[in-house]
Design a protein around this motif. Structure first.
Motif: not given
Length: 181
Positions: A121-128, A150-158, A160-166
């Motif tokens: 997350f902190v390295r911008g590898r949002f999909s991972l 944890t939910f917030a970080k998951l939501l942000i990672a999704l 930021r990685s372009g996984q809008l539907k998820r």
């Protein structure tokens, strides 16, 4: 042959020989080059699919009755904790990943997974990061790991990685929980 060892571990589980199955599954998780095994749902299909051996072994461990998971923690938790502490001090994601693969069903394995998610997350590898946070939330021992951050970080990672539907699905599924905050 890893496929035969996995089949034997499954047979032990069916026979409720859980202690023996735990040892067999951990020996598979400890392999340096585990490989892939045919998926259980291959019967009758025209094409074969394969699963990562470590994923399959961890799945079987996670499905065991709670008392046997607790014994697994007693048996392998201290080893996992020692390796996690070493990996954490090294700051190397490869070491954290190794602990997640070998000891996922221990508390230290969950801690390594949580640490790995944050690392990505902190390295911008949002999909991972999203993948790791989903596993943290789904982990049978996660308990407090299912907290709002944890939910917030998951939501942000999704997002930021372009996984809008998820991301939208996550919000829909957990709307009641989020409204309670």
């Amino acid at each position: 042959n890893t496929t035969a060892l996995l089949a034997e571990a499954k047979a032990m589980i069916v026979r409720q020989q859980f202690s023996e199955a735990v040892d067999e599954l951990q020996s598979l998780l400890d392999l340096k080059r585990p490989g892939f095994v045919p998926a259980a749902n291959n019967a009758g299909s025209g094409s074969k699919t394969y699963h990562d051996l470590q994923h399959e072994a961890n799945r079987l461990l996670a499905a065991m009755p709670r008392p046997h998971l607790d014994r697994y923690e007693v048996q392998f938790g201290p080893i996992a904790r020692r390796e996690f502490n070493t990996a954490r001090m090294s700051g190397k994601s490869a070491q954290l990943r190794e602990i997640v693969l070998r000891f996922l069903n221990t508390i230290a394995g969950l801690d390594a997974l949580r640490e790995l998610a944050a690392y990505h997350f902190v390295r911008g590898r949002f999909s991972l990061a999203a993948s790791a946070y989903r596993q943290v939330i789904a982990h049978p021992r996660s308990g407090s790991a299912r907290r709002p951050t944890t939910f917030a970080k998951l939501l942000i990672a999704l997002l930021r990685s372009g996984q809008l539907k998820r991301a939208a699905k996550l919000l829909t599924v957990h709307r009641n929980r989020l409204n309670a905050l």
